[in-house]
Design a protein around this motif. Structure first.
Motif, short mmCIF file in Angstrom:
data_model
loop_
_atom_site.label_atom_id
_atom_site.label_comp_id
_atom_site.label_asym_id
_atom_site.label_seq_id
_atom_site.Cartn_x
_atom_site.Cartn_y
_atom_site.Cartn_z
N LEU A 74 86.81 27.65 -29.12
CA LEU A 74 86.20 27.43 -27.81
C LEU A 74 85.80 28.75 -27.15
CD1 LEU A 74 85.53 25.29 -25.62
CD2 LEU A 74 87.83 25.65 -24.74
N ALA A 75 86.59 29.79 -27.38
CA ALA A 75 86.31 31.10 -26.81
C ALA A 75 85.26 31.87 -27.63
CB ALA A 75 87.60 31.92 -26.72
N GLY A 76 84.74 31.23 -28.69
CA GLY A 76 83.70 31.86 -29.48
C GLY A 76 84.19 32.86 -30.50
N VAL A 125 93.97 27.20 -32.68
CA VAL A 125 92.70 27.30 -33.42
C VAL A 125 91.56 26.79 -32.55
CG1 VAL A 125 91.40 26.37 -35.39
CG2 VAL A 125 93.74 27.23 -35.72
N ASP A 126 91.77 25.65 -31.92
CA ASP A 126 90.74 25.08 -31.04
C ASP A 126 90.39 26.03 -29.90
OD1 ASP A 126 90.77 22.83 -32.64
OD2 ASP A 126 91.87 21.58 -31.20
N LEU A 127 91.40 26.67 -29.30
CA LEU A 127 91.16 27.61 -28.20
C LEU A 127 90.34 28.80 -28.66
CD1 LEU A 127 94.59 27.72 -26.33
CD2 LEU A 127 92.47 26.64 -25.56
N LEU A 144 92.69 32.61 -24.20
CA LEU A 144 93.06 32.13 -22.87
C LEU A 144 92.50 32.96 -21.73
CD1 LEU A 144 96.69 30.74 -23.21
CD2 LEU A 144 94.57 29.49 -22.82
N PRO A 145 92.44 34.29 -21.85
CA PRO A 145 91.86 35.05 -20.72
C PRO A 145 90.39 34.75 -20.46
CG PRO A 145 93.17 36.49 -22.13
CD PRO A 145 93.04 35.18 -22.85
N SER A 146 89.67 34.22 -21.45
CA SER A 146 88.24 34.06 -21.30
C SER A 146 87.78 32.61 -21.09
CB SER A 146 87.51 34.64 -22.52
OG SER A 146 87.85 33.91 -23.68
N ILE A 147 88.70 31.66 -21.05
CA ILE A 147 88.28 30.27 -20.88
C ILE A 147 89.00 29.63 -19.69
CG2 ILE A 147 87.72 29.93 -23.32
CD1 ILE A 147 90.35 28.44 -23.63
N GLN A 148 88.37 28.60 -19.13
CA GLN A 148 88.99 27.84 -18.06
C GLN A 148 89.91 26.79 -18.67
OE1 GLN A 148 88.13 29.72 -15.16
NE2 GLN A 148 88.20 27.72 -14.29
N THR A 149 91.12 26.73 -18.19
CA THR A 149 92.03 25.69 -18.66
C THR A 149 91.93 24.50 -17.73
OG1 THR A 149 93.88 26.63 -17.43
CG2 THR A 149 93.63 27.31 -19.73
N ASP A 192 100.33 34.02 -36.86
CA ASP A 192 99.54 34.90 -36.00
C ASP A 192 98.63 34.15 -35.03
OD1 ASP A 192 98.55 37.55 -35.27
OD2 ASP A 192 96.71 36.96 -36.31
N VAL A 193 98.23 32.93 -35.37
CA VAL A 193 97.15 32.26 -34.64
C VAL A 193 97.50 31.97 -33.17
CG1 VAL A 193 97.68 29.85 -35.26
CG2 VAL A 193 95.31 30.54 -34.85
N SER A 194 98.72 31.62 -32.88
CA SER A 194 99.10 31.33 -31.49
C SER A 194 99.03 32.59 -30.63
CB SER A 194 100.50 30.73 -31.42
OG SER A 194 100.52 29.49 -32.08
N TRP A 195 99.47 33.72 -31.17
CA TRP A 195 99.40 34.98 -30.42
C TRP A 195 97.96 35.39 -30.19
CZ3 TRP A 195 103.44 35.97 -27.83
CH2 TRP A 195 104.70 35.65 -28.32
N ARG A 196 97.11 35.17 -31.20
CA ARG A 196 95.69 35.49 -31.03
C ARG A 196 95.08 34.63 -29.93
NH1 ARG A 196 91.86 35.25 -35.81
NH2 ARG A 196 90.50 35.91 -34.12
#
Length: 126
Positions: free
Chosen positions: A91-93, A86-88, A117-122, A107-111
């Motif tokens: 963070l990704a907007g 949810v936080d990710l 993840l592709p759009s944020i810096q880890t 569903d939330v983890s797959w989303r």
């Protein structure tokens, strides 16, 4: 039970940790109560003590809270995977309305994996 008592590893678990030092990934399987979480947490602590930024994902909030209280190492962050997802997404907007339903949490983890993840810096090394 104290953490140092909990983290007493048997010979097979120590062998897994040794193999993890030699490999980037390793699949560990076993039934409930066989020590998989203890083993993973032990490895997370080892990596954090080596200076790596470690994200340790666990299944429940209760486990997140308990494990987070067990260490003061600033390199180790413990999070429940679905709440972290949810936080990710936030963070990704991504607009997100949290629903306390099995369908939402299923569903939330797959989303988060596909949309966030592709759009944020880890910030994690491990």
């Amino acid at each position: 039970m104290r953490l140092d008592e909990l983290l007493k590893l048997d010979a097979e678990q120590l062998e897994v940790l040794r193999r993890l030092d030699e490999n980037d990934s390793l699949l560990v399987t076993g039934g409930a109560g066989t020590g998989k979480t203890v083993l993973a947490y032990s490895m997370a602590l080892r990596l954090a003590e080596r200076g790596q930024k470690v994200l340790f994902l666990c299944f429940t909030l209760a486990l997140e809270y308990w494990l987070a209280e067990q260490t003061s190492n600033p390199n180790l962050t413990v999070r429940a995977i679905k709440r972290y997802a949810v936080d990710l997404l936030e963070l990704a907007g991504r607009e997100l309305q949290v629903h306390e339903t099995p369908a939402f949490w299923g569903d939330v983890s797959w989303r988060a994996l596909s949309e966030a993840l592709p759009s944020i810096q880890t910030q994690w090394d491990a």
